[in-house]
Design a protein around this motif. Structure first.
Motif, short mmCIF file in Angstrom:
data_model
loop_
_atom_site.label_atom_id
_atom_site.label_comp_id
_atom_site.label_asym_id
_atom_site.label_seq_id
_atom_site.Cartn_x
_atom_site.Cartn_y
_atom_site.Cartn_z
N SER A 136 43.78 46.01 39.79
CA SER A 136 45.00 47.28 39.33
C SER A 136 45.68 47.45 40.64
O SER A 136 46.86 47.96 40.72
CB SER A 136 44.49 48.26 38.62
N ASP A 137 45.18 47.22 41.95
CA ASP A 137 45.51 47.80 42.88
C ASP A 137 46.36 46.32 43.81
O ASP A 137 46.64 46.58 44.90
CB ASP A 137 44.72 48.26 43.94
N ALA A 138 46.52 45.09 43.09
CA ALA A 138 46.97 44.06 43.63
C ALA A 138 48.63 43.79 43.21
O ALA A 138 48.65 44.40 42.25
CB ALA A 138 46.13 42.82 43.48
N THR A 139 49.34 43.15 44.16
CA THR A 139 50.49 42.97 43.76
C THR A 139 50.74 41.87 42.60
O THR A 139 49.55 40.99 42.45
CB THR A 139 51.36 42.45 44.99
N GLU A 140 51.68 41.81 42.01
CA GLU A 140 52.02 40.72 40.94
C GLU A 140 51.95 39.18 41.64
O GLU A 140 51.42 38.27 41.16
CB GLU A 140 53.36 41.00 40.35
N VAL A 141 52.57 39.02 42.88
CA VAL A 141 52.34 38.13 43.39
C VAL A 141 51.04 37.61 43.81
O VAL A 141 50.55 36.28 43.58
CB VAL A 141 52.80 38.09 44.86
N HIS A 142 50.13 38.34 44.15
CA HIS A 142 48.76 38.25 44.44
C HIS A 142 47.82 37.69 42.98
O HIS A 142 47.28 36.75 43.12
CB HIS A 142 47.73 39.21 45.04
N ILE A 143 48.31 38.48 42.33
CA ILE A 143 47.57 38.30 40.66
C ILE A 143 47.99 36.92 40.21
O ILE A 143 47.11 36.02 39.62
CB ILE A 143 47.92 39.33 39.82
N SER A 144 49.26 36.50 40.26
CA SER A 144 49.86 35.11 39.81
C SER A 144 49.19 34.23 40.71
O SER A 144 48.86 33.14 40.10
CB SER A 144 51.36 35.13 40.07
N ALA A 145 48.95 34.22 42.06
CA ALA A 145 48.44 33.09 42.89
C ALA A 145 47.11 32.97 42.36
O ALA A 145 46.58 32.03 42.36
CB ALA A 145 48.66 33.50 44.15
#
Length: 201
Positions: A136-145
């Motif tokens: 929940s603390d990560a960016t959308e870019v991080h999660i997508s990658a």
């Protein structure tokens, strides 16, 4: 098929470890000690514990004395892991001891147990990459990658599972044969590591 047995056991071992998420928490292997399932669970538990040891030792702020302590524990764990892989290969050697290889039979680049070793490590990669997609603390870019990487890992597990199953089927039919080389690790052996056998002189 062995992958249908191994993959759920690996997932169970990883989930069981993360109930407590403590490196030194005692293993509670639920399978009979004489069974292949017991060895598979043990193998993945060792891998899971070592995964977290590796995390600890890579802390850039770790005290050098602590770093050495963990490095030695990782070495010990590696030996334990190797021994367990060889126990798994011994299971398959015994299982297929009466199989007569065809004249055209070929040897595989690695033994069944060392391929299963990679499947266990892959289960850990999948678990931890999936955890990254749930942060929940990560960016959308991080999660997508991480999701893209997870998709690749899942595909890799399907391919590796199929390859292992096909290898064992080929051994059962005599199209391939097993030949196991003991790892003969030298760094832990006081008779083979010059640092160890000269330290007492």
């Amino acid at each position: 098929m062995i992958s249908a047995i191994a993959n759920p056991i690996f997932q169970r071992a990883i989930q069981d470890y993360h109930v407590y998420d403590q490196i030194d928490h005692p293993i509670q292997n639920p399978y009979d000690k004489q069974s292949l399932e017991h060895l598979l669970y043990l193998k993945c538990w060792i891998d899971t514990v070592q995964w977290h040891m590796e995390d600890v030792v890579r802390n850039p702020a770790i005290d050098p004395k602590d770093g050495l302590y963990w490095k030695r524990r990782i070495d010990e764990s590696n030996q334990y892991r190797t021994d367990t892989v060889e126990y798994i290969d011994s299971y398959f050697l015994q299982k297929y001891q009466d199989i007569e290889a065809l004249p055209s039979a070929k040897i595989n680049t690695e033994s069944p147990a060392w391929a299963i070793d990679r499947l266990s490590i892959l289960a850990l990669k999948i678990y931890h990459m999936e955890q990254e997609t749930l942060r929940s603390d990560a960016t959308e870019v991080h999660i997508s990658a991480c999701q893209n990487k997870l998709n690749i890992l899942l595909e890799q597990r399907m391919d590796l599972s199929q390859s292992i199953d096909e290898l064992l089927t080929a051994i059962e039919s005599g199209e391939k044969y097993m030949k196991v080389y003991k790892q003969m690790k030298m760094y832990n052996d006081p008779e083979l590591n010059p640092v160890l056998y000269t330290s007492g002189k």
